[in-house]
Structures are given as C-alpha cells and as structure tokens.
Design a protein around this motif. Structure first.
Motif, PDB file in Angstrom:
ATOM      1  N   ASP A 193       0.847  -1.194   0.000  1.00  0.00           N
ATOM      2  CA  ASP A 193       0.000   0.000   0.000  1.00  0.00           C
ATOM      3  C   ASP A 193       0.877   1.235   0.000  1.00  0.00           C
ATOM      4  OD1 ASP A 193      -1.839  -1.599   2.656  1.00  0.00           O
ATOM      5  OD2 ASP A 193      -2.089  -1.803   0.501  1.00  0.00           O
ATOM      6  N   CYS A 209      -5.185  -2.386   1.673  1.00  0.00           N
ATOM      7  CA  CYS A 209      -5.785  -3.106   0.559  1.00  0.00           C
ATOM      8  C   CYS A 209      -5.711  -4.599   0.858  1.00  0.00           C
ATOM      9  CB  CYS A 209      -5.104  -2.781  -0.760  1.00  0.00           C
ATOM     10  SG  CYS A 209      -3.500  -3.554  -1.009  1.00  0.00           S
ATOM     11  N   TRP A 233     -10.519  -2.370  -0.270  1.00  0.00           N
ATOM     12  CA  TRP A 233      -9.827  -1.446   0.629  1.00  0.00           C
ATOM     13  C   TRP A 233     -10.605  -1.375   1.943  1.00  0.00           C
ATOM     14  CZ3 TRP A 233      -5.212   0.979   0.021  1.00  0.00           C
ATOM     15  CH2 TRP A 233      -4.671   1.021  -1.268  1.00  0.00           C
ATOM     16  N   SER A 252     -14.821  -2.305  -2.623  1.00  0.00           N
ATOM     17  CA  SER A 252     -14.297  -3.519  -3.245  1.00  0.00           C
ATOM     18  C   SER A 252     -14.643  -3.503  -4.731  1.00  0.00           C
ATOM     19  CB  SER A 252     -14.842  -4.777  -2.567  1.00  0.00           C
ATOM     20  OG  SER A 252     -16.252  -4.857  -2.719  1.00  0.00           O
ATOM     21  N   ARG A 261      -8.998  -0.533 -10.837  1.00  0.00           N
ATOM     22  CA  ARG A 261      -7.815  -1.384 -10.920  1.00  0.00           C
ATOM     23  C   ARG A 261      -7.276  -1.421 -12.340  1.00  0.00           C
ATOM     24  NH1 ARG A 261      -9.843  -7.145  -9.080  1.00  0.00           N
ATOM     25  NH2 ARG A 261      -7.697  -7.734  -9.628  1.00  0.00           N
ATOM     26  N   ILE A 310     -13.021   3.191  -6.384  1.00  0.00           N
ATOM     27  CA  ILE A 310     -12.057   2.106  -6.470  1.00  0.00           C
ATOM     28  C   ILE A 310     -11.936   1.688  -7.925  1.00  0.00           C
ATOM     29  CG2 ILE A 310     -13.815   0.331  -5.991  1.00  0.00           C
ATOM     30  CD1 ILE A 310     -11.613  -1.278  -4.550  1.00  0.00           C
ATOM     31  N   TYR A 324      -5.260   2.814   6.026  1.00  0.00           N
ATOM     32  CA  TYR A 324      -5.969   2.156   4.934  1.00  0.00           C
ATOM     33  C   TYR A 324      -5.177   0.937   4.464  1.00  0.00           C
ATOM     34  CZ  TYR A 324      -9.338   5.923   4.609  1.00  0.00           C
ATOM     35  OH  TYR A 324     -10.350   6.814   4.883  1.00  0.00           O
ATOM     36  N   THR A 352      -4.219  -1.874  -7.762  1.00  0.00           N
ATOM     37  CA  THR A 352      -5.568  -1.442  -7.422  1.00  0.00           C
ATOM     38  C   THR A 352      -5.464  -0.088  -6.748  1.00  0.00           C
ATOM     39  OG1 THR A 352      -6.287  -3.735  -7.129  1.00  0.00           O
ATOM     40  CG2 THR A 352      -7.671  -2.024  -6.169  1.00  0.00           C
ATOM     41  N   MET A 356     -10.669  -7.368  -5.245  1.00  0.00           N
ATOM     42  CA  MET A 356      -9.788  -6.591  -4.391  1.00  0.00           C
ATOM     43  C   MET A 356     -10.625  -5.634  -3.547  1.00  0.00           C
ATOM     44  SD  MET A 356      -6.696  -7.615  -5.085  1.00  0.00           S
ATOM     45  CE  MET A 356      -5.696  -6.303  -4.356  1.00  0.00           C
ATOM     46  N   CYS A 360      -2.197   0.155  -4.502  1.00  0.00           N
ATOM     47  CA  CYS A 360      -1.898  -1.160  -3.952  1.00  0.00           C
ATOM     48  C   CYS A 360      -1.242  -1.987  -5.049  1.00  0.00           C
ATOM     49  CB  CYS A 360      -3.168  -1.832  -3.460  1.00  0.00           C
ATOM     50  SG  CYS A 360      -2.954  -3.541  -2.927  1.00  0.00           S
TER      51      CYS A 360
END
Length: 124
Positions: A6, A96, A36, A50, A72, A70, A94, A79, A34, A22
């Motif tokens: 992260d 991931c 957070w 997610s 990716r 979010i 935070y 991500t 994935m 991430c």
C-alpha cells in the motif's frame, strides 16, 4: 507468495484529492476481487470499497459512497482508491486486500491477503 504494497497516504486538507495505490508482487491477482479497508484509532477495521476481477462491479460502504472511487489496472497488477473528497472522519490506516473470490467481496473474512497499510490523516 503474493505480497501487497500500500502507498499514497499522507497528511492533507479535507478538500485535496488523494489516490492510494496497492501494488501486487509475487503473482498476479487479476482473477481476484480486491478491496480497501480502513481502521481508525480505537475502532474496528471496516471495509470501505471492493471491486471484482473484471472491474465492472464495485461496492462502497455508506460513509464513502459518492466520495471514493475504487478501480484497478490488471496489466499493472495495481488497485487504486481515489478519495475525491475527504472528511476528518476519514482519518485512518488504509489497507488493501485480495479476496478469495473473484467478485466484490463485502466481508473481511473473504479476504486472505493484506497490505501493510498506509496512514491517511485529514485535517479540517
């Protein structure tokens, strides 16, 4: 062995945009969902967002819905969590995590690999 790194946290003003990253190493997680999560001092860790493996489905918790995004990039094995607008109550570490499923996992028990965390501190 897969590892998640992260990064991107810091001390910022509430109105400043911020993007957390991430990065995955060891093996690809392109087929895994994935997420957070965050943990504020004295509080339990909570999942905030997610995304599924194809990046066409996402989930947001109510406190961050409409403010965080979010996404990716499977080609980069990375991500992201973009915090478009932030509030002091977003201050937390935070993390991931990768899910055991390919979908948008919404429970912490569905994640089996976690990053080390990155501190985000939001001042008013």
């Amino acid at each position: 062995q897969v590892q998640l790194l992260d990064s991107g946290g810091g001390l910022l003003q509430a109105g400043d945009p911020l993007r957390l990253s991430c990065a995955t190493s060891g093996r690809t997680l392109s087929l895994n969902g994935m997420g957070w999560s965050r943990q504020a001092p004295g509080k339990a860790r909570e999942l905030v967002a997610s995304i599924n493996w194809r990046a066409d489905l996402s989930y947001y918790s109510n406190p961050v819905k409409g403010r965080f995004t979010i996404y990716r990039d499977n080609a980069k094995n990375t991500t992201y969590l973009k915090m478009n607008t932030r509030k002091p109550e977003d201050t937390a570490v935070y993390y991931c995590a990768s899910s055991i499923y390919s979908t948008t996992s919404t429970q912490s028990k569905q994640y089996n690999c976690w990053g080390q965390g990155t501190q985000v501190t939001v001042s008013a």
